[in-house]
Design an enzyme around this catalytic site. Sequence first.
Site, PDB file in Angstrom:
ATOM      1  N   ARG A   1       0.796  -1.379   0.132  1.00 26.17           N
ATOM      2  CA  ARG A   1       0.123  -0.076   0.092  1.00 26.17           C
ATOM      3  C   ARG A   1       0.932   1.170   0.059  1.00 26.17           C
ATOM      4  O   ARG A   1       1.856   1.238   0.779  1.00 26.17           O
ATOM      5  CB  ARG A   1      -0.971   0.055   1.370  1.00 26.17           C
ATOM      6  CG  ARG A   1      -2.112  -1.056   1.129  1.00 26.17           C
ATOM      7  CD  ARG A   1      -2.913  -0.916   2.433  1.00 26.17           C
ATOM      8  NE  ARG A   1      -2.104  -0.988   3.827  1.00 26.17           N
ATOM      9  CZ  ARG A   1      -1.862  -0.034   4.593  1.00 26.17           C
ATOM     10  NH1 ARG A   1      -2.079   1.341   4.036  1.00 26.17           N
ATOM     11  NH2 ARG A   1      -1.222  -0.075   5.390  1.00 26.17           N
TER      12      ARG A   1
ATOM     13  N   LYS B   1      -8.861  -3.003   0.080  1.00 29.75           N
ATOM     14  CA  LYS B   1      -8.845  -1.760   1.424  1.00 29.75           C
ATOM     15  C   LYS B   1      -9.623  -0.688   1.022  1.00 29.75           C
ATOM     16  O   LYS B   1     -10.061  -0.172   2.007  1.00 29.75           O
ATOM     17  CB  LYS B   1      -7.320  -1.470   1.680  1.00 29.75           C
ATOM     18  CG  LYS B   1      -6.703  -2.743   2.386  1.00 29.75           C
ATOM     19  CD  LYS B   1      -7.337  -3.198   3.660  1.00 29.75           C
ATOM     20  CE  LYS B   1      -6.504  -4.288   4.087  1.00 29.75           C
ATOM     21  NZ  LYS B   1      -7.268  -4.997   5.248  1.00 29.75           N
TER      22      LYS B   1
ATOM     23  N   HIS C   1     -10.848  -4.686  11.657  1.00 31.44           N
ATOM     24  CA  HIS C   1      -9.846  -5.295  11.020  1.00 31.44           C
ATOM     25  C   HIS C   1      -9.151  -6.285  11.690  1.00 31.44           C
ATOM     26  O   HIS C   1      -8.333  -6.507  12.629  1.00 31.44           O
ATOM     27  CB  HIS C   1      -8.703  -4.330  10.798  1.00 31.44           C
ATOM     28  CG  HIS C   1      -7.479  -4.670  10.002  1.00 31.44           C
ATOM     29  ND1 HIS C   1      -6.179  -4.565  10.390  1.00 31.44           N
ATOM     30  CD2 HIS C   1      -7.377  -5.230   8.906  1.00 31.44           C
ATOM     31  CE1 HIS C   1      -5.434  -5.030   9.570  1.00 31.44           C
ATOM     32  NE2 HIS C   1      -6.185  -5.583   8.310  1.00 31.44           N
TER      33      HIS C   1
ATOM     34  N   SER D   1      -0.958  -6.482   9.365  1.00 30.63           N
ATOM     35  CA  SER D   1      -0.596  -7.593   8.565  1.00 30.63           C
ATOM     36  C   SER D   1       0.899  -8.035   9.186  1.00 30.63           C
ATOM     37  O   SER D   1       1.819  -7.191   9.442  1.00 30.63           O
ATOM     38  CB  SER D   1      -0.029  -6.964   7.020  1.00 30.63           C
ATOM     39  OG  SER D   1       0.272  -7.865   6.207  1.00 30.63           O
TER      40      SER D   1
ATOM     41  N   LYS E   1      -2.882 -12.789  11.663  1.00 33.00           N
ATOM     42  CA  LYS E   1      -4.242 -12.847  11.752  1.00 33.00           C
ATOM     43  C   LYS E   1      -4.937 -13.941  10.783  1.00 33.00           C
ATOM     44  O   LYS E   1      -5.627 -14.914  11.219  1.00 33.00           O
ATOM     45  CB  LYS E   1      -4.808 -11.888  11.017  1.00 33.00           C
ATOM     46  CG  LYS E   1      -5.064 -10.451  11.969  1.00 33.00           C
ATOM     47  CD  LYS E   1      -6.015  -9.237  11.601  1.00 33.00           C
ATOM     48  CE  LYS E   1      -5.921  -9.066   9.977  1.00 33.00           C
ATOM     49  NZ  LYS E   1      -4.554  -8.556   9.431  1.00 33.00           N
ATOM     50  N   THR E   2      -4.088 -14.381   9.781  1.00 27.96           N
ATOM     51  CA  THR E   2      -4.610 -15.296   8.585  1.00 27.96           C
ATOM     52  C   THR E   2      -4.231 -16.752   9.119  1.00 27.96           C
ATOM     53  O   THR E   2      -4.738 -17.600   9.214  1.00 27.96           O
ATOM     54  CB  THR E   2      -3.987 -14.810   7.448  1.00 27.96           C
ATOM     55  OG1 THR E   2      -4.673 -13.867   6.744  1.00 27.96           O
ATOM     56  CG2 THR E   2      -4.400 -15.962   6.578  1.00 27.96           C
TER      57      THR E   2
ATOM     58  N   ASP F   1      -9.715 -11.232   7.365  1.00 24.69           N
ATOM     59  CA  ASP F   1      -9.306 -10.024   7.612  1.00 24.69           C
ATOM     60  C   ASP F   1     -10.288  -8.690   7.619  1.00 24.69           C
ATOM     61  O   ASP F   1     -10.032  -7.813   8.563  1.00 24.69           O
ATOM     62  CB  ASP F   1      -8.503  -9.491   6.128  1.00 24.69           C
ATOM     63  CG  ASP F   1      -7.767  -8.327   6.080  1.00 24.69           C
ATOM     64  OD1 ASP F   1      -6.981  -8.193   7.093  1.00 24.69           O
ATOM     65  OD2 ASP F   1      -7.833  -7.727   5.229  1.00 24.69           O
TER      66      ASP F   1
ATOM     67  N   ARG G   1       1.967 -12.418  -1.626  1.00 28.86           N
ATOM     68  CA  ARG G   1       0.618 -12.817  -1.233  1.00 28.86           C
ATOM     69  C   ARG G   1       0.268 -13.827  -1.813  1.00 28.86           C
ATOM     70  O   ARG G   1       0.564 -14.207  -3.061  1.00 28.86           O
ATOM     71  CB  ARG G   1      -0.339 -11.657  -1.340  1.00 28.86           C
ATOM     72  CG  ARG G   1       0.100 -10.243  -0.268  1.00 28.86           C
ATOM     73  CD  ARG G   1      -0.460 -10.456   0.932  1.00 28.86           C
ATOM     74  NE  ARG G   1       0.063  -9.382   1.774  1.00 28.86           N
ATOM     75  CZ  ARG G   1      -0.810  -9.089   2.873  1.00 28.86           C
ATOM     76  NH1 ARG G   1      -1.911  -9.814   3.375  1.00 28.86           N
ATOM     77  NH2 ARG G   1      -0.482  -8.262   3.929  1.00 28.86           N
TER      78      ARG G   1
END
Length: 521
Positions: free
Chosen positions: A48, A187, A206, A224, A228-229, A243, A307
């Site tokens: 980003r 996003k 989030h 990130s 989380k994942t 997410d 990713r």
Amino acid sequence: MNKYSYSKDGINFNLNKTNLIEISLLRCETKLANNGAVCAETGIRSGRSPDDRFIVYDQFTQWEIDWGEFNKPFDIKYFEALWLRLGNYLNNRESFISLLHVCADPIHYQPIRIIAESSWHMLFSKIMFISPKKFNPVNKQEWIIFIAPLFNCIPIRDNTNSEYTTIIDFKKKRILIIMHYAGEIKKSMFSVLNFILPEQGILPMHCSANVGEDKNTTLFFGLSGTGKTTLSSDPNRYLIGDDEHGWKNGSVFNYEGGCYAKTSNISINNDPVIWNAIKFGTLLENVFIDENSIPDYDNMTISSNSRAAYPLEFIKNRVFYNYANEPIAIVFLTCDMTGIIPMVSLLSKEAAAYHFISGYTAKIGSTEISANSNLILESTFSTCFGAPFFPRAYDIYAKLLINRISLFKTNVYIVNTGWTGGFYGGKLGNRINISITRQIINAIQQGKLINTKNNYIPGLNLFIPIYLECINSKFINPRNTWRNKKLYDKKAKKLILKFINNFSKFQNIDKSIINAGPYIL
């Protein structure tokens, strides 16, 4: 192609994912890996770009947006000119159009029309968003998203900071994305829902979420790279999403139809759910592919922010309807580079509000880059564990969190996925093993930390369990893991001061919340 899709006169309408994969390979936008996935590269912008993200400033947004570092205003006059210019640009090129939805809730979903010049960006959109099946966008105005990564802005003409930009127009429901990195697509709509849903009394989050056979839901907040994942992708539980979610009275629902998992250093042993989801129909982004077409997830030559985007249906254990019950447990995933934060801490609702507003963690293999930077690796505070994606003022989200926790009696924890025994870069500090973290999460989900005896850590103002099966009792308190106790105390005081200084910028906070945070002894 089905009867609702077609290709004619340079317009490819509602093509399915297989069609888009074939076209992306024919156009050399992607290359095929030996596991069936296709891989795209994004060039110098592999994350980003906060400096290039804007929100249109007008009478509608003037008083509604928390303007500042993350929500930068963009003049409506320049936006209208750029929107027209970009529309003409897309009209003169082969383009891909799809009608999709964002948000699995049948009342609060948003219909979107995506117009892209690249087949692989449309593939990403088809994976990450929800293909309409039963929702009918009657009485709902579509959001229009232009995606044109090959178009170059001229800053002096377009009033942008560089040749790239992402701009959201909340009033007229328009988004333009001039960026190769696909994360900007998801996003942008995340920010849209985070603006809309609070007005309906819904907490946007989030976080990732999963649910057990017992129907008990767990939420995982974090930036990130904090887990989380990975931690929500548990083969023994059912994934809701990895997410973006909303929490309303009665349910937690996913915003998306796919997952966007980091692939850096993944393995079949540590990340079996993600590993097995990478196959035909998955889009890899900035993953190194060797001469034998084998993905090398340990190779960061292209980017540390590699990713995999894959549909939720690639996950065997998932929640079919994309939503589940309200959570019995919330986990704030904190990647602490200092080695000061305990492996697990128990929070009151006031302490939960404090740490939610603080959002302390680290940027690990960061999703953020700018024209003058690549990898960012540092401790940080990110309000609501996702400050760049929340357009409204922090207290709106914090009040919604406290309200939901209070009504549902949710238990809240901090779990450190960072360092112990020392600090990052030191001789003795080590990253906490993912297997230990999984065991801590399992203990939380099984209710083993409820009504347990706790120890108190002054200064940090945290409560930790006296006993936990998966951790040697002497290591539950992080101070005991350091050989040099004086150095630990010095580093702890420094971290506490960071918390205090960061929190001082928030105004009109209830004293009970301030008192629930760290303090100087």
